[in-house]
Motif scaffolding. Structure first.
Motif, PDB file in Angstrom:
ATOM      1  N   THR A  12       0.873  -1.202   0.108  1.00 35.49           N
ATOM      2  CA  THR A  12       0.006   0.035   0.025  1.00 35.49           C
ATOM      3  C   THR A  12       0.959   1.324   0.095  1.00 35.49           C
ATOM      4  OG1 THR A  12      -1.793  -1.184   1.191  1.00 35.49           O
ATOM      5  CG2 THR A  12      -1.577   1.352   1.282  1.00 35.49           C
ATOM      6  N   ILE A  13       1.916   1.147   0.971  1.00 32.36           N
ATOM      7  CA  ILE A  13       2.606   2.382   1.091  1.00 32.36           C
ATOM      8  C   ILE A  13       3.645   2.657  -0.486  1.00 32.36           C
ATOM      9  CG2 ILE A  13       4.895   3.141   1.937  1.00 32.36           C
ATOM     10  CD1 ILE A  13       3.889   1.822   4.605  1.00 32.36           C
ATOM     11  N   THR A  14       4.099   1.585  -1.009  1.00 29.89           N
ATOM     12  CA  THR A  14       4.801   1.702  -2.179  1.00 29.89           C
ATOM     13  C   THR A  14       3.990   2.104  -3.367  1.00 29.89           C
ATOM     14  OG1 THR A  14       6.316  -0.150  -1.681  1.00 29.89           O
ATOM     15  CG2 THR A  14       6.074   0.170  -3.966  1.00 29.89           C
TER      16      THR A  14
ATOM     17  N   GLY B  10      14.980   9.773  -4.501  1.00 23.38           N
ATOM     18  CA  GLY B  10      14.268   9.554  -3.381  1.00 23.38           C
ATOM     19  C   GLY B  10      14.503  10.238  -1.826  1.00 23.38           C
ATOM     20  N   LEU B  11      15.714  10.563  -1.937  1.00 21.18           N
ATOM     21  CA  LEU B  11      16.214  11.378  -0.736  1.00 21.18           C
ATOM     22  C   LEU B  11      15.466  12.675  -0.584  1.00 21.18           C
ATOM     23  CD1 LEU B  11      18.467  10.961   1.162  1.00 21.18           C
ATOM     24  CD2 LEU B  11      20.055  12.207  -0.348  1.00 21.18           C
TER      25      LEU B  11
ATOM     26  N   THR C  57       9.799   1.182  -3.075  1.00 18.94           N
ATOM     27  CA  THR C  57       9.424   2.192  -4.035  1.00 18.94           C
ATOM     28  C   THR C  57      10.550   2.435  -4.446  1.00 18.94           C
ATOM     29  OG1 THR C  57       7.794   3.112  -2.159  1.00 18.94           O
ATOM     30  CG2 THR C  57       8.672   4.625  -4.201  1.00 18.94           C
ATOM     31  N   TYR C  58      11.727   2.434  -3.898  1.00 13.08           N
ATOM     32  CA  TYR C  58      13.071   3.060  -4.412  1.00 13.08           C
ATOM     33  C   TYR C  58      13.525   2.015  -5.522  1.00 13.08           C
ATOM     34  CZ  TYR C  58      13.179   6.335  -0.806  1.00 13.08           C
ATOM     35  OH  TYR C  58      12.878   7.356   0.121  1.00 13.08           O
TER      36      TYR C  58
ATOM     37  N   VAL D 161      20.518  -1.619  -7.945  1.00 16.28           N
ATOM     38  CA  VAL D 161      19.521  -0.932  -7.286  1.00 16.28           C
ATOM     39  C   VAL D 161      19.374  -1.108  -5.751  1.00 16.28           C
ATOM     40  CG1 VAL D 161      16.863  -0.710  -7.547  1.00 16.28           C
ATOM     41  CG2 VAL D 161      18.078  -1.004  -9.693  1.00 16.28           C
ATOM     42  N   VAL D 162      19.404  -2.320  -5.527  1.00  8.12           N
ATOM     43  CA  VAL D 162      19.188  -2.522  -3.891  1.00  8.12           C
ATOM     44  C   VAL D 162      20.415  -1.675  -3.299  1.00  8.12           C
ATOM     45  CG1 VAL D 162      19.740  -4.107  -2.172  1.00  8.12           C
ATOM     46  CG2 VAL D 162      18.233  -4.696  -4.174  1.00  8.12           C
TER      47      VAL D 162
END
Lengths: 425, 334
Positions: free
Chosen positions: A6-8, A252-253, A285-286, A323-324
């Motif tokens: 939900t948050i993502t 995202g920061l 998300t990121y 990406v991680v």
């Protein structure tokens, strides 16, 4: 898991609600990848080929054998002028003959990656077991990685092995009487003695290296042209992909700082969900944005006819690890950043330094050895190593395990720092 | 009696950059009954938001605990949070999304989904009177409309307890009136318990069943309005605005000794507010008198004799402002 998703999903909705973000995710990366890919030799030749000048001053079957061994050792090499054709353009004029002087100049100008010269009398010297050297010219430093030299080494080893075997065989033959009914070896002790002799001689001859490479570094660089072998979409697609993944994920920061400022992050904390779910939602998300970014740029590669090698899962794994790692770096930075201005500055600074440093904008091989060593602090270096293994050298999953391992290990450390010091308000 | 909120010995300590510690909240204990509107009243920086942040689980107390409907906020946080709806002081919404999207997102995190979620969102939109603007992005709303959506988020899951942290900050009088009416509605129609923080005495006075006055991280008085005003006796307050003039202590002493029924005279020097572009608040003389209206002309005479120019005069009967002044010697203002 439901709360995390939900948050993502909400974060992605917020991200895509801003058309500026969409443009940054799609338009700029696609345009830059296309421009760089075409400008550096892109086109449809998806397998990167290295142009090597091969000057055969001997013109014998033995010298031809060296060329054959080189082809067998590395299929990505093509040799001029013998291989001159449409797909393997030697960049020689129609009436131009490749002389030693011209070939040396071509190496200096970066037109060819290297020059291999088979000297006149090569076959004769081999037959009489006289020492002979193949001249090798390259701009690359002798101690740094040079795939042409590696191929030549392998070819020379093959020729040397054959010479040694021939030499030993000849010496045995000299003392062998085929008419005699008597066995060559009278008893086991004689056999053992002979075996030891062959072993000793072979060792001695191999140590003498009948055929050697004379390495010549071309110091006088007139103009260093980026080699088509390491350029094109094979470079620009993973390179620009990694660069824009950094921009997007580290962006995202800024989103995180804005969430703190507009108190939505604090509101999430007072919801009946755990803090771990909030962090996981943000991390997902990121990760999703980073993977979308990679996919967009790699699709450019697909439409450009780029060859991604034979191990798509290895490429995917490298993407995931990178990406991680960048998502973890973003979390770690968030512990120290408190304003949107700082967030923009830091993400821009890191993206603009770590990407070129790690070889995203140009082949890392063209940089000095010291830069190649320093480059290893950049996650981009490891991502590019993984991509190149598969795209340039037909590597497999096993070949990307080291870069993937380095990226994931860095991610663990950075996540630990980020989660421990995470500020919600 | 079972309380909706039971806070005991809440302490919050922060570390300053120089390594020293500052105690923002110094051992607050309070009980809030079910179905009451309970206000935390105090000036800015008194510790109201820190207290409410600990009770709502936003920050962890350095010491002490709070129970919400019997669940500990430190040990059973999720169960406790399910019972509460929080309306933070900031507009904690996603400005890029519509009012409906915001409500749906937070509703999902409260465990609502499907038709139930849609029904609750519709109800809340109607309650906050924004059904017609539900599809508009929040960043196109006025301050008052954003405040209403901010409140709506806290009501989605029909909580037993609603925290409201200064919900009327920075909005126009009409929107403020609407929010105060909403608070009454929550208690009277939905039987919710409301914990309300404010630095505005009028709001606390109008809304609250009980009030806790908080200053410097401590509760200095707690009770109904009647119980609190009893603490300052029957005294009226005479408020004289005197601009930027300097008032000597001797003049205040003169007022106390020469005017009959005056018990005390205090002076608040002019000051600058931090909001609204740094407005100057004029100096104010506050005179406590048992019969204020009778003492008024005499106090004016003394001030005139001292060449003090009076820009306005007000007579106030005992209220929470007087209680704060009585207990701290300071006015309840920025």
């Amino acid at each position: 898991m439901r709360n995390i998703l939900t948050i993502t999903l909400n974060d992605l909705r917020v991200f895509f609600a801003d058309m500026g973000n969409v443009a940054g995710l799609v338009v700029l990366p696609v345009v830059l990848t296309l421009i760089l890919g075409i400008a550096t030799g892109g086109g449809g030749d998806n397998t990167v080929r290295l142009r090597v000048d091969f000057l055969d001053l001997d013109n014998t079957p033995e010298s031809a054998q060296v060329l054959e061994s080189l082809r067998n050792t590395n299929a990505s090499l093509y040799f001029c002028p013998v291989d001159d054709g449409e797909e393997t353009n030697c960049r020689l004029e129609d009436d131009e003959t490749l002389t030693l002087e011209l070939a040396q100049q071509r190496v200096r100008d970066g037109i060819s990656e290297a020059l291999i010269v088979i000297p006149a009398g090569y076959a004769e010297k081999l037959q009489t077991f006289e020492p002979v050297a193949i001249d090798y010219y390259s701009l690359a430093d002798a101690v740094s990685g040079d795939i042409v030299l590696t191929a030549l080494d392998a070819a020379v080893l093959e020729v040397n092995g054959a010479i040694v075997a021939a030499q030993v065989g000849v010496q045995i033959g000299d003392n062998f009487d085929p008419e005699s009914d008597t066995p060559i070896f009278e008893d086991d002790a004689t056999r053992a003695e002979f075996s030891q002799k062959v072993y000793d001689r072979a060792t001695t001859y191999l140590a003498q290296q009948p055929l050697t490479i004379q390495y010549v570094v071309n110091q006088e660089v007139v103009e260093n042209e980026i080699s088509a072998a390491t350029a094109g979409f094979g470079q620009s697609v993973p390179g620009q992909g990694s660069t824009f993944v950094m921009f997007t994920v580290m962006g995202g920061l800024f989103i995180l700082i804005r969430e703190r400022k507009q108190a939505t992050l604090q509101r999430l904390v007072i919801m009946p969900i755990t803090r771990a779910e909030i962090l996981a939602g943000k991390a997902l998300t990121y990760f999703t944005l980073g993977m979308i970014q990679y996919m967009i740029v790699f699709i450019v590669g697909v439409f450009s006819g780029m060859d991604f090698g034979d191990a798509p899962f290895a490429i995917f794994l490298t993407m995931v690890a990178f990406v991680v790692c960048i998502a973890a770096l973003t979390f770690a930075l968030a512990t120290r950043i408190s304003t949107e201005g700082q967030a923009n500055g830091v993400s821009l600074l890191l993206s603009m330094t770590l990407a070129p440093l790690g070889g995203a904008w140009w082949p890392i091989e063209i940089t000095p050895p010291i830069m190649q060593t320093i480059a290893q602090i950049s996650p981009v270096y490891w991502a590019m190593s993984g991509f190149k293994e598969v795209i340039f050298y037909q590597g497999t999953l096993t070949d990307v395990l080291v870069p993937v391992g380095v990226l994931l290990a860095a991610a663990v450390v950075l996540f630990w720092i980020g989660v421990r010091g995470f500020k919600y308000g | 009696m079972q309380y909706m909120v039971e806070a005991s010995g809440l302490v919050k300590t922060y570390k300053r950059p120089d390594g020293t510690e500052i105690e923002a909240v110094k051992g607050i204990s309070l009980n809030i009954q079910k179905g009451e509107i309970f206000s935390l009243l105090g000036p800015n920086g008194a510790g109201k938001t820190t207290t409410i942040s600990m009770i709502s689980g936003l920050i962890k107390p350095s010491k002490g605990d709070a129970k919400i409907g019997g669940y500990s906020i430190t040990k059973e946080a999720i169960a406790a949070k399910r019972l509460m709806g929080v309306v933070p002081q900031e507009i904690a919404l996603y400005p890029e999304l519509s009012a409906r999207r915001n409500l749906e997102f937070f509703g999902q995190l409260y465990g609502l989904n499907g038709k139930e979620l849609g029904k609750r969102v519709d109800e809340v939109l109607e309650f906050i009177d924004l059904s017609d603007r539900q599809k508009d992005r929040v960043d196109t709303f006025s301050g008052g409309m954003k405040r209403r959506v901010n409140i709506g988020v806290g009501l989605l899951h029909r909580p037993q307890l609603v925290y409201m942290d200064e919900p009327t900050v920075g909005i126009d009088p009409q929107s403020r009136r609407r929010i105060l009416d909403t608070v009454f509605k929550l208690r009277d129609e939905y039987n919710m318990t409301v914990l309300y923080t404010t630095h505005l005495m009028e709001e606390a006075q109008e809304l609250s069943n009980r009030v806790a006055i908080i200053d410097h991280g401590q509760i200095i008085a707690l009770g109904t309005q009647g119980e609190l005003t009893q603490q300052v006796g029957e005294e009226d307050r005479l408020l004289f605005k005197v601009g930027t003039q300097t008032i000597a202590d001797a003049l205040l002493k003169n007022v106390e000794t020469t005017v009959e029924s005056v018990t005390r005279a205090l002076y608040d020097a002019p000051s600058q507010t931090t909001d609204n572009g740094g407005e100057t608040i004029p100096g104010m003389i506050t005179v406590f008198a048992k019969r204020g209206r009778k003492a008024l002309p005499h106090v004016i005479r003394v001030l005139n004799e001292a060449d003090i120019e009076i820009s306005s005069v007000e007579v106030r009967e005992p209220d929470l402002e007087a209680v704060f002044l009585h207990l701290t010697g300071r006015a309840l203002r920025d």
